[in-house]
Write an enzyme that holds these catalytic residues in place. Structure first.
Site, PDB file in Angstrom:
ATOM      1  N   GLU A   1      28.061  23.989  36.400  1.00 28.22           N
ATOM      2  CA  GLU A   1      28.517  22.776  37.087  1.00 28.22           C
ATOM      3  C   GLU A   1      28.050  22.677  38.542  1.00 28.22           C
ATOM      4  OE1 GLU A   1      32.368  21.977  38.253  1.00 28.22           O
ATOM      5  OE2 GLU A   1      32.398  23.727  39.542  1.00 28.22           O
ATOM      6  N   ASN A   2      27.472  23.748  39.081  1.00 29.00           N
ATOM      7  CA  ASN A   2      26.946  23.720  40.452  1.00 29.00           C
ATOM      8  C   ASN A   2      25.440  23.964  40.493  1.00 29.00           C
ATOM      9  OD1 ASN A   2      29.509  23.603  42.189  1.00 29.00           O
ATOM     10  ND2 ASN A   2      29.939  25.337  40.871  1.00 29.00           N
TER      11      ASN A   2
ATOM     12  N   HIS B   1      33.778  31.507  42.423  1.00 32.44           N
ATOM     13  CA  HIS B   1      32.480  32.046  42.862  1.00 32.44           C
ATOM     14  C   HIS B   1      32.561  33.475  43.394  1.00 32.44           C
ATOM     15  CE1 HIS B   1      30.333  27.873  43.398  1.00 32.44           C
ATOM     16  NE2 HIS B   1      31.243  27.858  42.438  1.00 32.44           N
TER      17      HIS B   1
ATOM     18  N   HIS C   1      37.993  27.233  33.915  1.00 30.52           N
ATOM     19  CA  HIS C   1      37.488  26.866  35.240  1.00 30.52           C
ATOM     20  C   HIS C   1      38.690  26.462  36.095  1.00 30.52           C
ATOM     21  CE1 HIS C   1      33.956  25.892  37.663  1.00 30.52           C
ATOM     22  NE2 HIS C   1      34.610  24.851  38.121  1.00 30.52           N
TER      23      HIS C   1
ATOM     24  N   ASP D   1      29.419  30.768  37.807  1.00 33.83           N
ATOM     25  CA  ASP D   1      28.839  29.518  38.294  1.00 33.83           C
ATOM     26  C   ASP D   1      27.422  29.708  38.843  1.00 33.83           C
ATOM     27  OD1 ASP D   1      31.531  27.484  38.991  1.00 33.83           O
ATOM     28  OD2 ASP D   1      31.837  29.598  38.552  1.00 33.83           O
TER      29      ASP D   1
ATOM     30  N   ASN E   1      34.912  20.812  37.296  1.00 34.93           N
ATOM     31  CA  ASN E   1      35.248  19.578  37.995  1.00 34.93           C
ATOM     32  C   ASN E   1      34.038  18.851  38.570  1.00 34.93           C
ATOM     33  OD1 ASN E   1      35.476  22.086  39.616  1.00 34.93           O
ATOM     34  ND2 ASN E   1      35.738  20.697  41.344  1.00 34.93           N
ATOM     35  N   HIS E   2      32.885  19.539  38.755  1.00 28.24           N
ATOM     36  CA  HIS E   2      31.689  18.887  39.302  1.00 28.24           C
ATOM     37  C   HIS E   2      30.717  18.417  38.220  1.00 28.24           C
ATOM     38  CE1 HIS E   2      32.902  19.780  43.311  1.00 28.24           C
ATOM     39  NE2 HIS E   2      32.699  21.089  43.228  1.00 28.24           N
TER      40      HIS E   2
END
Length: 270
Positions: free
Chosen positions: A39-40, A179, A152, A8, A67-68
């Site tokens: 995604e982050n 992470h 993920h 990530d 999910n983000h």
């Protein structure tokens, strides 16, 4: 095929780590294909078109989600139009693509699938069935041998179970989302490379890449507070894979850790 898989990317420091290290790693390791979970990447939560373009400009060939990925609606059109950015395959009726096949300049193909787990996460259709369906479709319609999965997911049990279930059917099952890079890089008995979590590209002296003072406030007060990406030295975490072009099975997997702070690398007490 030689592959660089990165965990990530968290905020501006994570993007800076890609910019600094990915071109060098591609050269030093003779990388054919590189992907990262993005995604982050935008402020620590979500992905925007600008941050996507920045990641791709660093020498990343594909960006996976989680999910983000839905935070910034501006990205939805890009998810529909650009197969270099993926969202989890097991989201129902969602914009974009959960898998893609990429053709390299020399004609070789690589298939990449993004899945999201269920434990402690948004209830979704079964990622295991989605993975089996993807493999079946490749077997029937594509024949692409080199097959990668970014799973993920929160739970170690989900990730390892999927790896074992697909052993010999795919080249690698690589976890993201927590992470924290795991120490269990291995080649499973039938030839699939496996790692529970690639880790992150971000500031490790933090709370998973975010400002720890804010997460502490949330724990102490039980009240919401907006997360903010941590500031400081960023590390790059992921894995290198060598995959046999003929069989699609792994010959090597090893951890990649670059610019890890001295106190973490040496295992000393802070």
């Amino acid at each position: 095929m030689r592959i660089l898989a990165l965990g990530d990317v968290v905020g501006k420091p994570g993007r800076a780590a890609l910019k600094k290290h990915v071109p060098l790693l591609r050269q030093e390791l003779a990388i054919d294909f590189a992907f990262a979970n993005g995604e982050n990447a935008a402020g620590g939560i979500g992905l925007t078109t600008d941050t996507l373009n920045e990641i791709l400009s660093c020498g990343i060939d594909a960006v996976t989600g989680g999910n983000h990925i839905w935070k910034h609606r501006e990205l939805y059109a890009r998810l529909n139009s650009d197969q270099r950015v993926l969202r989890p395959e097991n989201y129902p009726d969602a914009p974009g693509h959960g898998h893609a096949v990429y053709t390299l300049a020399d004609g070789r193909e690589i298939a990449l699938c993004n899945l999201q787990g269920l434990t402690y996460m948004t209830p979704l259709p079964c990622p295991f069935q989605a993975a089996f369906d993807w493999v079946e479709d490749l077997n029937k319609n594509s024949g692409t041998k080199i097959r990668l999965i970014d799973f993920h997911a929160e739970a170690t049990s989900e990730k390892k179970t999927l790896g074992l279930a697909l052993d010999g059917m795919v080249s690698a099952v690589l976890g993201t989302h927590t992470h924290v890079q795991c120490a269990d890089a291995q080649i499973l008995p039938k030839g699939t490379a496996y790692l529970t979590d690639l880790g992150m590209c971000g500031v490790e002296v933090s709370s998973l890449g975010m400002d720890a003072s804010i997460t502490l406030e949330r724990f102490l007060t039980k009240r919401p507070a907006s997360f903010k990406a941590a500031v400081g030295q960023a590390s790059l975490n992921g894995a290198f894979l060598d995959i046999d072009d003929e069989t699609g099975l792994a010959r090597e997997i090893r951890l990649i850790r670059v610019d890890t702070p001295e106190n973490i690398r040496a295992g000393t007490t802070v």
